[in-house]
Design a protein around this motif. Structure first.
Motif, PDB file in Angstrom:
ATOM      1  N   TYR A   1     -37.565 -12.008   3.652  1.00 40.58           N
ATOM      2  CA  TYR A   1     -37.870 -13.433   3.741  1.00 40.58           C
ATOM      3  C   TYR A   1     -39.355 -13.732   3.510  1.00 40.58           C
ATOM      4  CZ  TYR A   1     -33.174 -13.836   5.661  1.00 40.58           C
ATOM      5  OH  TYR A   1     -31.812 -13.787   5.835  1.00 40.58           O
ATOM      6  N   THR A   2     -40.219 -12.800   3.830  1.00 36.87           N
ATOM      7  CA  THR A   2     -41.659 -13.043   3.649  1.00 36.87           C
ATOM      8  C   THR A   2     -42.039 -13.138   2.185  1.00 36.87           C
ATOM      9  OG1 THR A   2     -42.124 -10.661   3.714  1.00 36.87           O
ATOM     10  CG2 THR A   2     -42.181 -11.849   5.810  1.00 36.87           C
ATOM     11  N   TYR A   3     -41.216 -12.566   1.326  1.00 37.64           N
ATOM     12  CA  TYR A   3     -41.496 -12.547  -0.114  1.00 37.64           C
ATOM     13  C   TYR A   3     -40.772 -13.668  -0.852  1.00 37.64           C
ATOM     14  CZ  TYR A   3     -41.783 -10.536  -4.847  1.00 37.64           C
ATOM     15  OH  TYR A   3     -42.001 -10.325  -6.190  1.00 37.64           O
ATOM     16  N   LEU A   4     -39.858 -14.373  -0.167  1.00 40.95           N
ATOM     17  CA  LEU A   4     -38.976 -15.329  -0.824  1.00 40.95           C
ATOM     18  C   LEU A   4     -39.718 -16.507  -1.445  1.00 40.95           C
ATOM     19  CD1 LEU A   4     -36.140 -16.348  -1.482  1.00 40.95           C
ATOM     20  CD2 LEU A   4     -36.027 -17.345   0.815  1.00 40.95           C
ATOM     21  N   LYS A   5     -40.604 -17.167  -0.688  1.00 39.96           N
ATOM     22  CA  LYS A   5     -41.279 -18.355  -1.202  1.00 39.96           C
ATOM     23  C   LYS A   5     -42.118 -18.054  -2.437  1.00 39.96           C
ATOM     24  CE  LYS A   5     -41.528 -20.872   3.191  1.00 39.96           C
ATOM     25  NZ  LYS A   5     -42.422 -21.515   4.184  1.00 39.96           N
ATOM     26  N   GLU A   6     -42.859 -16.966  -2.375  1.00 36.13           N
ATOM     27  CA  GLU A   6     -43.696 -16.598  -3.513  1.00 36.13           C
ATOM     28  C   GLU A   6     -42.834 -16.296  -4.736  1.00 36.13           C
ATOM     29  OE1 GLU A   6     -45.650 -14.134  -6.370  1.00 36.13           O
ATOM     30  OE2 GLU A   6     -44.144 -13.346  -4.983  1.00 36.13           O
ATOM     31  N   TYR A   7     -41.691 -15.660  -4.524  1.00 36.28           N
ATOM     32  CA  TYR A   7     -40.790 -15.306  -5.627  1.00 36.28           C
ATOM     33  C   TYR A   7     -40.172 -16.556  -6.251  1.00 36.28           C
ATOM     34  CZ  TYR A   7     -37.229 -12.694  -8.204  1.00 36.28           C
ATOM     35  OH  TYR A   7     -36.447 -12.162  -9.203  1.00 36.28           O
TER      36      TYR A   7
ATOM     37  N   VAL B   1     -29.821 -15.495  -4.026  1.00 34.96           N
ATOM     38  CA  VAL B   1     -28.904 -15.565  -2.896  1.00 34.96           C
ATOM     39  C   VAL B   1     -29.625 -15.029  -1.663  1.00 34.96           C
ATOM     40  CG1 VAL B   1     -26.681 -14.866  -1.951  1.00 34.96           C
ATOM     41  CG2 VAL B   1     -26.919 -15.259  -4.416  1.00 34.96           C
ATOM     42  N   VAL B   2     -29.664 -15.826  -0.619  1.00 35.98           N
ATOM     43  CA  VAL B   2     -30.312 -15.429   0.631  1.00 35.98           C
ATOM     44  C   VAL B   2     -29.236 -15.039   1.635  1.00 35.98           C
ATOM     45  CG1 VAL B   2     -31.840 -16.129   2.490  1.00 35.98           C
ATOM     46  CG2 VAL B   2     -32.238 -16.977   0.175  1.00 35.98           C
ATOM     47  N   GLY B   3     -29.324 -13.823   2.125  1.00 36.09           N
ATOM     48  CA  GLY B   3     -28.286 -13.274   2.995  1.00 36.09           C
ATOM     49  C   GLY B   3     -27.415 -12.347   2.189  1.00 36.09           C
TER      50      GLY B   3
ATOM     51  N   PHE C   1     -25.723 -19.926 -15.315  1.00 30.04           N
ATOM     52  CA  PHE C   1     -26.513 -19.571 -14.128  1.00 30.04           C
ATOM     53  C   PHE C   1     -26.926 -18.107 -14.232  1.00 30.04           C
ATOM     54  CE2 PHE C   1     -25.439 -23.561 -12.455  1.00 30.04           C
ATOM     55  CZ  PHE C   1     -26.140 -23.775 -11.268  1.00 30.04           C
ATOM     56  N   LYS C   2     -28.216 -17.847 -14.066  1.00 31.47           N
ATOM     57  CA  LYS C   2     -28.748 -16.489 -14.184  1.00 31.47           C
ATOM     58  C   LYS C   2     -29.210 -15.988 -12.825  1.00 31.47           C
ATOM     59  CE  LYS C   2     -32.007 -13.712 -16.899  1.00 31.47           C
ATOM     60  NZ  LYS C   2     -33.047 -13.751 -17.948  1.00 31.47           N
ATOM     61  N   PHE C   3     -28.702 -14.822 -12.433  1.00 30.74           N
ATOM     62  CA  PHE C   3     -28.960 -14.266 -11.111  1.00 30.74           C
ATOM     63  C   PHE C   3     -30.326 -13.582 -11.072  1.00 30.74           C
ATOM     64  CE2 PHE C   3     -28.303 -10.597  -8.128  1.00 30.74           C
ATOM     65  CZ  PHE C   3     -28.347 -11.354  -6.971  1.00 30.74           C
ATOM     66  N   TYR C   4     -31.124 -13.892 -10.013  1.00 31.42           N
ATOM     67  CA  TYR C   4     -32.466 -13.330  -9.889  1.00 31.42           C
ATOM     68  C   TYR C   4     -32.650 -12.476  -8.638  1.00 31.42           C
ATOM     69  CZ  TYR C   4     -34.910 -15.262 -13.902  1.00 31.42           C
ATOM     70  OH  TYR C   4     -35.355 -15.504 -15.178  1.00 31.42           O
ATOM     71  N   GLY C   5     -31.571 -12.217  -7.879  1.00 30.79           N
ATOM     72  CA  GLY C   5     -31.691 -11.259  -6.797  1.00 30.79           C
ATOM     73  C   GLY C   5     -31.263 -11.761  -5.434  1.00 30.79           C
ATOM     74  N   TYR C   6     -31.094 -10.780  -4.516  1.00 31.54           N
ATOM     75  CA  TYR C   6     -30.750 -11.053  -3.126  1.00 31.54           C
ATOM     76  C   TYR C   6     -31.997 -10.958  -2.245  1.00 31.54           C
ATOM     77  CZ  TYR C   6     -25.939  -9.982  -4.612  1.00 31.54           C
ATOM     78  OH  TYR C   6     -24.728  -9.965  -5.246  1.00 31.54           O
TER      79      TYR C   6
END
Length: 460
Positions: free
Chosen positions: A190-196, A147-149, A169-174
């Protein structure tokens, strides 16, 4: 493999339908004629191959097995099957007319084929649905999402999938901008989002529009093509609390139409109230001897009355007096309003602890239901003292006052009694889900879950 074996569901379903259709055709032939020896002789062999070809054509034209996990329900599956059979009957009827099938084929055999196929198709769909939901609830065949935001709206998505693990559905973080207030709750910024997303093979990214900027949303959408994940937008409609959101198109411009009369329909105002009256009257009448025993034990186990009454706030903010079997010692709140601290609360009597675990203390509230103050299922009523504190932390609570409070609720089952205002806010998000799912089937499901909690003594 990112999507595991879900891609096999559609070919499996098509194969099962073809097999079921052929078996039902042969069985109907046997029941009609007493033998299957001439099944593959002319003219029936022609009809046999045509019904197979017609079924494949219907599948190609309609793509009937494209259900999302949220719409993968027995109702949708059976309605879809009925539509497929209707189209298939139309094609076979055309074939019947052009080949003058009335001279060669039995109407009874063909009608029996469809009856058997409807039963067989419904049966295997129901079995597969149940097995698949159990399999997903066990933690297999899951879809990973982030979830973003970060905020109350985003937490509601996590809460929803916790409530319905069978969706898988398995939750992996905000993810959000890091600040001292949310740092402990976030997986990263946000800088870590794509890699994650890439490293964890995320299947779905929920973007909460109230908390995310347009440029960040555009980057997430652009990257979705490269990383192959779905992007879903979450818009805050809780403030409208409507069951009938519709989309109108003014030329190419979509316009969302909202009703301002939440739950103002026949189902809630008539059917739900009728169910409340019948169910609560049945419980009070059949359980009267049992309730007398509980009252007697309550009276004898500690000093004080058997029953306890307290002012609570109901629908539209109207106060009423709620009734319970007393589970605390008298004058437990002589120093002011206070929430129970659970098993460590020395204000609760030993018998009261047992009643709270099994929810026996709640039974007198069926009298509140008969009076119309409460419903069997609905968000738990609170005192004004605590409502004021909850609204300060989470203004969404005021929407719960638009419906009658209930004896049991999603929050009561999934969370239980709250020991402080913070826990009351957490329970709030479970109860808000109920407002979007008010129906007879949901109420019955919640009642069954409540009975299970009572039988297991897992009340908190």
């Amino acid at each position: 493999m990112k999507h595991r074996f879900s891609f096999l569901l559609r070919p499996f379903s098509a194969t099962m339908d073809i097999i079921a259709l052929d078996i039902c055709f042969a069985l109907a032939f046997r029941l009609k004629f007493g033998t299957t020896e001439s099944l593959f002789d002319v003219p029936y062999v022609t009809l046999f191959w045509f019904i197979n070809a017609a079924w494949l054509l219907v599948l190609l034209l309609n793509k009937p097995y494209n259900f999302s996990r949220l719409t993968f329900t027995i109702q949708n599956l059976l309605v879809g099957l009925a539509k497929l059979i209707g189209l298939h009957v139309a094609l076979v009827s055309v074939f019947w007319v052009f080949t003058q099938g009335g001279f060669y084929y039995s109407r009874e055999q063909l009608a029996l084929t469809y009856v058997l196929f409807l039963c067989a198709g419904s049966l295997w769909r129901s079995v597969v649905l149940i097995l698949l939901k159990v399999y997903r609830a066990m933690g297999y065949n899951t879809r990973r999402f982030v979830v973003v935001g970060y905020g109350p709206l985003s937490r509601s998505i996590q809460t929803f999938y916790q409530m319905y693990p069978e969706i898988g559905f398995k939750f992996y973080g905000y993810f959000d901008k890091m600040n001292p207030d949310n740092a402990s709750a976030l997986r990263g910024d946000y800088t870590y989002l794509k890699e994650y997303i890439t490293r964890n093979e995320i299947d779905c990214v929920y973007c909460c529009l109230p908390y995310i900027e347009t440029e960040q949303l555009r980057e997430i959408m652009d990257f979705s093509e490269e990383a192959s994940y779905q992007v879903k937008l979450i818009v805050d409609f809780k403030g409208f609390l409507t069951k009938g959101v519709t989309v109108e198109y003014h030329d190419i411009q979509p316009v969302i139409s909202l009703s301002t009369h939440y739950l103002d329909d026949l189902q809630v105002n008539v059917f739900k109230r009728a169910f409340d009256i019948v169910f609560s009257a049945t419980v009070l009448l059949t359980g009267a001897p049992f309730f007398l025993i509980i009252a007697l034990i309550t009276k004898l186990s500690s000093k004080g009355p058997a029953f306890y009454s307290q002012e609570r706030i109901g629908k539209w903010g109207r106060p009423f007096h709620i009734y319970k079997f007393r589970s605390m010692y008298p004058d437990a709140e002589r120093s002011g309003p206070a929430l129970s601290s659970g098993d460590n609360d020395n204000r609760i009597t030993p018998w009261g602890q047992f009643m709270r675990k099994t929810r026996l203390d709640e039974f007198p509230q069926f009298y509140n239901v008969l009076k119309g103050d409460m419903s069997v299922v609905g968000p738990r009523p609170e005192r004004q003292y605590f409502i004021n504190q909850i609204v300060e932390k989470s203004p969404e609570y005021k929407y719960l006052l638009m419906v009658k409070p209930g004896i049991t609720s999603i929050g009561q089952i999934k969370f239980g009694y709250a020991e402080n205002v913070e826990q009351m806010v957490q329970r709030l998000w479970y109860d808000l889900e109920y407002l979007q799912r008010v129906s007879f089937s949901t109420d019955v499901w919640l009642i069954v879950q409540t009975v299970r909690v009572m039988m297991q003594g897992r009340g908190k």
